[in-house]
Enzyme design. Sequence first.
Site, short mmCIF file in Angstrom:
data_model
loop_
_atom_site.label_atom_id
_atom_site.label_comp_id
_atom_site.label_asym_id
_atom_site.label_seq_id
_atom_site.Cartn_x
_atom_site.Cartn_y
_atom_site.Cartn_z
CE LYS A 257 -3.90 -2.32 0.15
NZ LYS A 257 -3.66 -3.75 0.33
C1 LIG Z 1 -5.01 -4.58 0.89
C2 LIG Z 1 -6.47 -4.63 0.73
C3 LIG Z 1 -7.33 -5.15 1.72
C4 LIG Z 1 -6.87 -5.92 2.93
O1 LIG Z 1 -5.87 -5.41 3.64
P1 LIG Z 1 -4.86 -6.34 4.47
O2 LIG Z 1 -4.09 -5.33 5.25
O3 LIG Z 1 -4.03 -7.07 3.46
O4 LIG Z 1 -5.65 -7.25 5.32
C5 LIG Z 1 -8.68 -5.06 1.54
N1 LIG Z 1 -9.21 -4.51 0.45
C6 LIG Z 1 -8.45 -4.02 -0.52
C7 LIG Z 1 -9.10 -3.39 -1.70
C8 LIG Z 1 -7.06 -4.08 -0.43
O5 LIG Z 1 -6.31 -3.61 -1.43
#
Ligand SMILES: *Cc1c(COP(=O)(O)O)cnc(C)c1O
Length: 403
Positions: free
Chosen positions: A207
């Site tokens: 992210k």
């Molecule tokens: C990364 C992500 C998640 C989940 O996040 P985690 O930290 O990996 O549990 C949920 N929804 C979207 C769209 C994502 O990109």
Amino acid sequence: MVGTLDALLFDTRHQLCDNRRMTQPFIPFTKPTIDEATISAVTDVLRSGWITSGPKVLDFEKALGEYFGGATVRCFANGTATMKIALQVAGIGPDDEVITSPISWVATSNVILAVGAKPIFVDIDPQTRNIDLNKVAQAINQHTKAIMPVYLAGLPIDIDALYALATQHGLRVIEDAAQALGSSWNGARIGQRGKHDLVSFSFQANKNLTTIEGGCLVFNAERFGADQVQLAEKLRLQGLVRSGPDGMEVDVLGGKDNLTDVNAVIGLHQLKQLDQFQQRRIELAKDYFLKIDQAGLVHKDLGLPVADFEQSNWHMFQVILPLARLQRSRGDIMSALKEHGIGTGAHYPIITNFDLYRKLGYSPESTPIAAEIGRSILTLPLFPTMSSHDIDRVVQALTQVLN
Ligand SMILES: *Cc1c(COP(=O)(O)O)cnc(C)c1O
């Protein structure tokens, strides 16, 4: 079947081997930016004698609260736990329906199932690739309790239209803003105090801001009450409250979803650099548009993202491949690009095509636009430390592979 971690490790080893054979280094589709100050701050926490949830988590929650204009923010172990707790806090449970997008990381609908509710998948807008709010209205019935929109690649959804709809039908909104930290709508940050209901972010390694793993939930405590914040705090740590004769009491079933100080201190350092990261992402995205156009790829029916340089955080740069013309699968094209030293991603295959969801009675046919995009969307490399030369290499490789 190899496990996910095995597959991941294999992929990494494979890339390292490739690097030795290739004259140019491999460009992954994403890469975290971690500076030396962050590494030394992590070392300090590790030496401090307190390494799990503690003062750094509190500092990080405070800093995030300020970032969102004075909103109440709580951190969790990951984005998935954050979204699940958000649903619980909103009182979503068995027999409730939650409207969401079929083009997302499967965590979005998995957490709806995890709280016993039913995901209702609504088709997406082919331009934005986000949920089509006009179609959301048609899917609302007496079982609908919430809307859970997703910001794919960080591109904002129309917040005004979303909340007008939710208010009209008395629905809660749990925003999966996992990819949207730094994005905005009409001049206000996604998550800005007072503008939303519940907004969930992820700090997973890919992210725009990472804590390795982590997440946070932004509350609208003014509108929905501070009780919900306290409930979220309990749910992230075994349902525990500090009271009673032994100094602790448990009155709800909670999990183990707390963030650690090691993760939080990474987040504190990342937050300081977030604007800078985002500016670089925007420059690189503009570079992609320019070079893709110069290469004539647009005329070859390559689908481009919405060119929103004002409001999107450019979490990903995603194109739509002309698979019908090429008579090739996306997997094929990804392998060909890999031969050129370019890493790509498929974000995301449509959720309703997964076995689990098929067994539950879902099918991709009910959302034809999402079905098509789920097959043909491709994530190109984009991360702050990429160079303009890297963009050249990606576009050249893409041109060769698509011709
Ligand atoms: C990364 C992500 C998640 C989940 O996040 P985690 O930290 O990996 O549990 C949920 N929804 C979207 C769209 C994502 O990109």
